[in-house]
Design an enzyme around this catalytic site. Structure first.
Site, PDB file in Angstrom:
ATOM      1  CD  GLU A 145     -30.155 -41.211  -3.959  1.00 10.48           C
ATOM      2  OE1 GLU A 145     -31.070 -41.337  -4.600  1.00 10.48           O
ATOM      3  OE2 GLU A 145     -29.145 -40.816  -4.404  1.00 10.48           O
ATOM      4  CG  ASP A 146     -28.311 -45.815  -4.467  1.00 12.04           C
ATOM      5  OD1 ASP A 146     -29.194 -45.298  -4.241  1.00 12.04           O
ATOM      6  OD2 ASP A 146     -27.702 -45.994  -5.665  1.00 12.04           O
TER       7      ASP A 146
END
Length: 736
Positions: free
Chosen positions: A93-94
């Site tokens: 996600e990051d």
């Protein structure tokens, strides 16, 4: 000039390695050959991909994945795959790493779990109006691989433990979701220690005053309690060893949240909560002697201390649905107070503490796994396409927390239902058609109505009739999610049929009035009759609630009915939208929104906030902004489901205005007691009362008074003075 944060990179590097080694120690018990290498690989990947990121507190971001992995290993007892997933739970996600990269490095299983975790991470995004939808997704993954949820719980627990640096509104939002969804999930998965900690941490942010008050009280009496426990345990310990049982006997404090719940439920002050701790007896028994040893220990305890016959809970003979096994009894201690004693073996204790993960370890020996049945139920619920996501969420939540009762079919098969289930729930549990045509039941051979609340151990036979169909009020009778969703979908079907019928009738009526039957006119009609949809219009026509004369009235009103295609969707609500609608208003008591402006609002009747209370604003569809207390009974649900409609609000120093609140007064009925109470309220405090209801029963006085006060300080002084009135033993503020 801005002061630069000086970061000692070398010291941080050492700290990261130290934490990594602690993680390896925590996972030692489950490591197989080659596992260490996998964990190292995951750690390196996480370290590299998060290298430039920091948390709100200024710490390196990598501390978070290591901590989550540590919780998964140590407190939930998960194995290598889960540790790897926990270390990598934020990378997709990051950072630039993709699921394909993870699958290539760590295999399909790991990639699938991380995909599940990534899907959930958006679940509770601040502006997402789709929380419930996403929660559904999360459960779909749960039904696939429960590790997703377990790692998610570890992630949430670490976030809750380190939430001090978050802004207040974020803290409220995250704490609400935790108490509304994550704590019940932990409970359902049998993770009692984590459930209690999540509840306590939520309370710390949602109701900080009460939390600090109870924590302080617990701390004050710590030494005294330790002494009491020591004296209580000594004789048990002695006899247990004499009888040749190997056991560990100790006392453990109850959680702050459960003490607060007890105070609210029984409406008693802290001093009167007796079971601030429980005594545990953990036996080291061979599998074949477990039951016998537990009952042996039970008889030792009850020989020493007199038990309360109503308070024996036997989950050894029939374990709870989440696999919990234990024997609980409450006995009268040496100082005239009740003490709860829990008796279980080491295996049972591990299942109680670590829930699901321990289950797998012992799965071979456990013949009937309640958890698998529960996951099966979750799957059934998810497969019902009818359910509106938010209804689904509430129904689901209800099924999480409930304790079970065991009901027998006429042939003696055992069916588990939540506490409070009715004969109708049982009918739907057997089969949808049995539920839909149920007209009554025989419980233990006695005839009862469908709303009859079942008791543990009842034997139930359902009576059906082909003429019966589900009714709207059945929704108030059932408690299980399965029954609710089946009734809802069958009512919808029923409604659709009625609407079809109504549509034909309306077409004929409009024809006779020479009005064209088209979408625009139908919309105008439903707007004229203030109905939310055209389907409602057709239903009302079919049921004869709207007749020809009503339609003529619509024509003669000659109003240009504005054509509104649909009522405003709540998703379009924002503070700005509301501001532009209501501009003005002399409401300078409360400041609302990020920029703390003065906006019109109303006070919610469910919790009657008064100045000084910790509050938030909630944007409603039709009534502007409503102000609730943060510890309002509905707050957690509103913040968890509609976080994007919650706005900040705080009291401004205001002119003397009064607000309605309720006080419950209990005491010993004495001549002139009411007179004294009202005198304190109206003369000493110049407070107006709106209503007073009093009930006296055999010398006990119980009254509730609705009064107008200025703010919390005013209210607290009033309560102090009321407590000085002779005969009054307790005064508490209540929500409406």
């Amino acid at each position: 000039m801005k002061t630069e944060l000086v970061i000692d990179l070398e010291a941080e590097k050492q700290e990261i390695l130290k934490r990594y080694r602690a993680l390896l120690r925590a996972s030692k018990s489950t490591l197989q050959k080659g596992d260490k290498k996998e964990i190292r690989k995951a750690f390196d990947m996480a370290l590299e991909s998060h290298k430039d990121m920091r948390r709100k507190s200024g710490e390196p971001y990598i501390y978070h994945p290591i901590a989550v992995a540590q919780i998964a290993a140590e407190e939930i007892g998960l194995g290598t795959t889960s540790i790897v997933c926990a270390l990598l739970h934020d990378v997709v996600e990051d950072t630039d790493i993709t699921l394909e990269d993870i699958e290539r490095e760590f295999g399909k299983k790991t990639a699938k779990i991380i995909d599940g975790l990534t899907k959930i991470s958006g679940v509770f995004d601040t502006n997402s109006s789709l929380q419930a939808e996403n929660f559904r997704k999360m459960l779909l993954t749960l039904a696939d691989d429960v590790r997703v949820i377990l790692i998610k719980l570890a992630d949430r627990l670490h976030n809750m433990r380190t939430m001090d640096f978050m802004p207040r509104h974020k803290q409220l939002k995250i704490a609400s979701e935790t108490i509304y969804l994550y704590a019940p999930l932990a409970h359902r998965l049998g993770l009692y220690a984590i459930k209690s900690e999540l509840e306590d941490l939520s309370m710390k942010y949602l109701d900080p005053d009460t939390y600090k008050f109870i924590a302080k009280k617990l701390n004050e009496k710590k030494a005294e309690r330790a002494l009491f426990i020591k004296k209580f345990v000594e004789p048990i310990d002695e006899i247990v060893h004499e009888q040749g049982l190997v056991a560990d006997v100790y006392g453990r404090p109850k959680s702050i949240h459960s003490i607060w719940n007890k105070m609210k439920k029984k409406n008693i002050p802290f001093e009167e909560v007796y079971d601030l701790f429980a005594i545990r007896i953990i036996l080291d028994s061979a599998p074949e002697n477990e039951k016998a040893d537990c009952w042996k220990a039970y008889s030792i305890v009850t020989d020493l201390y007199r038990p309360n016959p109503d308070r024996l809970r036997d989950w050894v003979s029939s374990p709870k649905g989440n696999g919990y096994e234990s024997l609980h009894t409450t006995v009268m201690g040496p100082r005239g107070q009740w003490v709860e004693v829990q008796i279980r073996t080491q295996r049972m204790n591990e299942i109680a503490e670590k829930g699901f993960a321990a289950h797998w370890k012992y799965k071979e020996s456990s013949n009937d796994n309640g958890l698998d049945q529960w996951i099966q139920k979750v799957r059934e619920m998810l497969n019902n396409p009818e359910a509106n996501a938010l209804d689904f969420l509430d129904d689901f939540k209800m099924n999480l927390f409930s304790d079970e009762i065991f009901i027998f079919t006429p042939k003696g098969a055992l069916i588990q239902l939540p506490l409070g289930a009715t004969a109708l729930d049982f009918a739907f549990e057997i089969h949808t058609d049995v539920g839909a045509t149920c007209i009554g039941a025989k419980v233990n051979h006695k005839l009862v109505p469908i709303s009859y609340k079942l008791q543990n151990g009842d034997q139930v036979e359902i009576i059906t009739s082909s003429k019966q169909t589900p009714k709207e009020d059945w929704l108030n009778v059932v408690v299980t999610a399965k029954a609710k969703s089946k009734i809802k979908s069958s009512l919808k079907e029923e409604k659709r049929k009625i609407a079809e019928n109504g549509k034909e009738i309306l077409e004929r009526k409009l024809k006779s009035l020479k009005i064209t039957y088209n979408t625009e006119n139908i919309q105008k009609l439903s707007y004229f009759f203030k109905l939310p949809s055209t389907q409602e219009l057709f239903v009302n026509v079919a049921l004869g609630k709207i007749e020809l004369k009503d339609i003529k009235e619509y024509l003669s009103s000659g109003k240009e009915v504005e054509n509104r295609s649909s009522p405003e969707r709540p998703e379009n609500l924002s503070v700005d939208g509301i501001k532009s609608k209501i501009k003005g208003g002399e409401s300078d008591i409360l400041l609302i929104g990020e920029d703390m402006q003065r906006i019109d609002y109303t006070l919610a009747a469910c919790c009657n906030p008064i100045p000084g209370d910790d509050v938030f604003g909630f944007i409603t569809v039709s009534e502007g902004i409503k102000i609730h207390r943060t510890n309002c009974p509905n707050a957690a649900q509103l913040m968890a489901n509609y976080g994007y409609r919650v706005v900040k609000a705080k009291w401004n120093k205001q002119q003397e205005l009064t607000f309605l609140t309720g006080l419950r007064i209990v005491g010993i009925d004495d001549v002139g007691l009411i007179n004294n109470i009202t005198r304190v309220i109206s003369t000493d405090f110049k407070v107006n009362m709106r209503s007073i209801t009093v009930d006296t029963n055999e010398g006990i006085f119980d009254g509730s008074i609705m009064i107008f006060v200025n703010d919390t300080e005013h209210l607290e002084n009033l309560i102090k003075n009321l407590l000085k009135v002779r005969g009054v033993t307790g005064v508490t503020r209540f929500d409406a």
